[in-house]
Design a protein around this motif. Sequence first.
Motif, PDB file in Angstrom:
ATOM      1  N   UNK A 138      68.147  28.357  -8.173  1.00  0.00           N
ATOM      2  CA  UNK A 138      67.873  26.916  -8.304  1.00  0.00           C
ATOM      3  C   UNK A 138      68.960  26.238  -9.132  1.00  0.00           C
ATOM      4  N   UNK A 139      69.403  26.940 -10.180  1.00  0.00           N
ATOM      5  CA  UNK A 139      70.459  26.394 -11.038  1.00  0.00           C
ATOM      6  C   UNK A 139      71.759  26.314 -10.238  1.00  0.00           C
ATOM      7  N   UNK A 140      72.091  27.405  -9.540  1.00  0.00           N
ATOM      8  CA  UNK A 140      73.350  27.461  -8.781  1.00  0.00           C
ATOM      9  C   UNK A 140      73.391  26.388  -7.699  1.00  0.00           C
ATOM     10  N   UNK A 141      72.243  26.107  -7.085  1.00  0.00           N
ATOM     11  CA  UNK A 141      72.183  25.095  -6.015  1.00  0.00           C
ATOM     12  C   UNK A 141      72.192  23.674  -6.561  1.00  0.00           C
ATOM     13  N   UNK A 187      66.638  16.278  -5.266  1.00  0.00           N
ATOM     14  CA  UNK A 187      67.264  15.151  -5.972  1.00  0.00           C
ATOM     15  C   UNK A 187      68.111  15.662  -7.143  1.00  0.00           C
ATOM     16  N   UNK A 188      67.648  16.729  -7.802  1.00  0.00           N
ATOM     17  CA  UNK A 188      68.344  17.291  -8.967  1.00  0.00           C
ATOM     18  C   UNK A 188      67.735  16.769 -10.251  1.00  0.00           C
ATOM     19  N   UNK A 189      67.261  17.693 -11.116  1.00  0.00           N
ATOM     20  CA  UNK A 189      66.621  17.292 -12.375  1.00  0.00           C
ATOM     21  C   UNK A 189      67.200  18.108 -13.536  1.00  0.00           C
ATOM     22  N   UNK A 190      66.794  17.744 -14.737  1.00  0.00           N
ATOM     23  CA  UNK A 190      67.259  18.462 -15.929  1.00  0.00           C
ATOM     24  C   UNK A 190      66.554  19.817 -16.048  1.00  0.00           C
ATOM     25  N   UNK A 191      65.219  19.796 -15.944  1.00  0.00           N
ATOM     26  CA  UNK A 191      64.461  21.036 -16.126  1.00  0.00           C
ATOM     27  C   UNK A 191      63.230  21.062 -15.218  1.00  0.00           C
ATOM     28  N   UNK A 192      62.936  22.233 -14.680  1.00  0.00           N
ATOM     29  CA  UNK A 192      61.653  22.430 -13.990  1.00  0.00           C
ATOM     30  C   UNK A 192      60.940  23.604 -14.644  1.00  0.00           C
ATOM     31  N   UNK A 193      59.596  23.555 -14.597  1.00  0.00           N
ATOM     32  CA  UNK A 193      58.799  24.629 -15.185  1.00  0.00           C
ATOM     33  C   UNK A 193      57.805  25.176 -14.160  1.00  0.00           C
ATOM     34  N   UNK A 194      58.320  25.892 -13.164  1.00  0.00           N
ATOM     35  CA  UNK A 194      57.359  26.481 -12.222  1.00  0.00           C
ATOM     36  C   UNK A 194      56.712  27.729 -12.798  1.00  0.00           C
ATOM     37  N   UNK A 195      55.491  28.013 -12.364  1.00  0.00           N
ATOM     38  CA  UNK A 195      54.881  29.313 -12.663  1.00  0.00           C
ATOM     39  C   UNK A 195      55.367  30.266 -11.564  1.00  0.00           C
ATOM     40  N   UNK A 207      65.840  26.183 -15.526  1.00  0.00           N
ATOM     41  CA  UNK A 207      64.618  26.588 -14.846  1.00  0.00           C
ATOM     42  C   UNK A 207      63.838  27.474 -15.816  1.00  0.00           C
ATOM     43  N   UNK A 208      62.687  26.987 -16.262  1.00  0.00           N
ATOM     44  CA  UNK A 208      61.814  27.770 -17.136  1.00  0.00           C
ATOM     45  C   UNK A 208      60.700  28.310 -16.258  1.00  0.00           C
ATOM     46  N   UNK A 209      60.852  29.571 -15.861  1.00  0.00           N
ATOM     47  CA  UNK A 209      59.868  30.211 -14.981  1.00  0.00           C
ATOM     48  C   UNK A 209      58.838  30.907 -15.859  1.00  0.00           C
ATOM     49  N   UNK A 210      57.581  30.456 -15.782  1.00  0.00           N
ATOM     50  CA  UNK A 210      56.554  31.074 -16.632  1.00  0.00           C
ATOM     51  C   UNK A 210      55.808  32.147 -15.846  1.00  0.00           C
ATOM     52  N   UNK A 229      55.175  36.565 -19.951  1.00  0.00           N
ATOM     53  CA  UNK A 229      56.144  35.778 -20.710  1.00  0.00           C
ATOM     54  C   UNK A 229      56.835  34.741 -19.854  1.00  0.00           C
ATOM     55  N   UNK A 230      58.145  34.625 -20.005  1.00  0.00           N
ATOM     56  CA  UNK A 230      58.873  33.586 -19.277  1.00  0.00           C
ATOM     57  C   UNK A 230      60.348  33.940 -19.173  1.00  0.00           C
ATOM     58  N   UNK A 231      61.000  33.310 -18.196  1.00  0.00           N
ATOM     59  CA  UNK A 231      62.431  33.490 -17.952  1.00  0.00           C
ATOM     60  C   UNK A 231      63.065  32.107 -17.987  1.00  0.00           C
ATOM     61  N   UNK A 232      64.192  31.987 -18.677  1.00  0.00           N
ATOM     62  CA  UNK A 232      64.908  30.708 -18.690  1.00  0.00           C
ATOM     63  C   UNK A 232      66.280  30.913 -18.073  1.00  0.00           C
ATOM     64  N   UNK A 233      66.552  30.185 -16.988  1.00  0.00           N
ATOM     65  CA  UNK A 233      67.857  30.290 -16.337  1.00  0.00           C
ATOM     66  C   UNK A 233      68.619  28.984 -16.498  1.00  0.00           C
TER      67      UNK A 233
END
Length: 320
Positions: free
Chosen positions: A220-223, A187-195, A229-232, A237-241
């Motif tokens: 995920x951002x490109x698509x 659907x497309x969202x503002x932010x997701x926080x997957x582990x 995308x906040x990947x924990x 730590x974490x990665x923010x794309x």
Amino acid sequence: MQASQPASAKPILTLTVNPALDVSTSTERVKSLHKLRCSTSRLDPGGGGVNVSRVVQRLGGQTLAVYTAGGPTGEAYRRLIEAERIPSVVIPIQGSTRQNFTVDETMTGQQFRFVLEGPELSDAEWRACLSVLAASMPVDGYVIASGSLPPGVPEDFYARVARLAREGGARCVVDASGAALAQALAEGVFLVKPSRRELGAYVHRTLDTEQSQVEAASALVAEGGAEYVALTLGETGAVLASKSGVVRLPVPSVQVVSAVGAGDSFLGGFMLRLAQGHPVEAAFRGAVAAGSAAVMTPATELCHRSDVERLEAELSAAAL
Ligand SMILES: Nc1ncnc2c1ncn2[C@@H]1O[C@H](COP(=O)(O)OP(=O)(O)OP(=O)(O)O)[C@@H](O)[C@H]1O
Ligand SMILES: [Mg+2]
């Protein structure tokens, strides 16, 4: 740093369709066929969205928590939320709110987490959640849909939430896994926080290298699945794309006591700082600080404000 929420902070609504009364206790050793004598239990109102609300509140912000509740456990759950003075809208359900059970084994320091399936929601019940959301839309703010979907709720529930948020002028944030996450991304969202585990399952890769983590989050951002995308990555730590690129943050050095609630604290810290108008990179530091502060507290206890602010200041100093 702006610690308290200014009057201009954007509104935050959290949605929890499968809350859980978290029961935590400890015992010396978990052994089969034995009576396991446990310490006094602690009760917490848990579940993704409600936990995010509780974190935002203890960091000085405010949210509206929308959640389902039913049966005697639902009654106990409501009372705990009222005692914490969290503004909320309760959607009554026929079934009984589930309980989760966490046992700390004192002899080994191991933790056992029993996560129960939630009660089945009827069509009318999950649709009522969407109606309440539409009626309470945090215009120009954030809708945070977090946690598993109980039986009876369709897999596209979070996708429906995302659509409603967009139509209502709010940004949708989703913390979920499996089909619920996949449908929200479609659907497309503002932010997701997957582990790492959740994003790995989505892309069918283990994501054990830095490169694979960056690639998966950026894809995920490109698509168009999510703007952020906040990947924990747990203790890594974490990665923010986002379309501006990728930022990686290590965790500050903390004493690990219990990782329960780390992800919810991460998201609470992130969303409060964004709602307060901080730049995304600063909000990301607030997120890692809150996630890491959560692991310092025992059992299901969430982060403490003083720990979050201290770790946030450390991460900000390191970023200069
Ligand atoms: N052992 C740890 N030490 C320090 N910080 C941690 C540790 N574990 C988690 N954190 C913090 O909490 C954040 C979220 O943790 P994690 O990646 O485990 O997410 P989660 O949502 O709790 O995981 P899951 O949903 O798969 O159970 C991390 O990005 C980090 O900031
Ligand atoms: Mg999580």
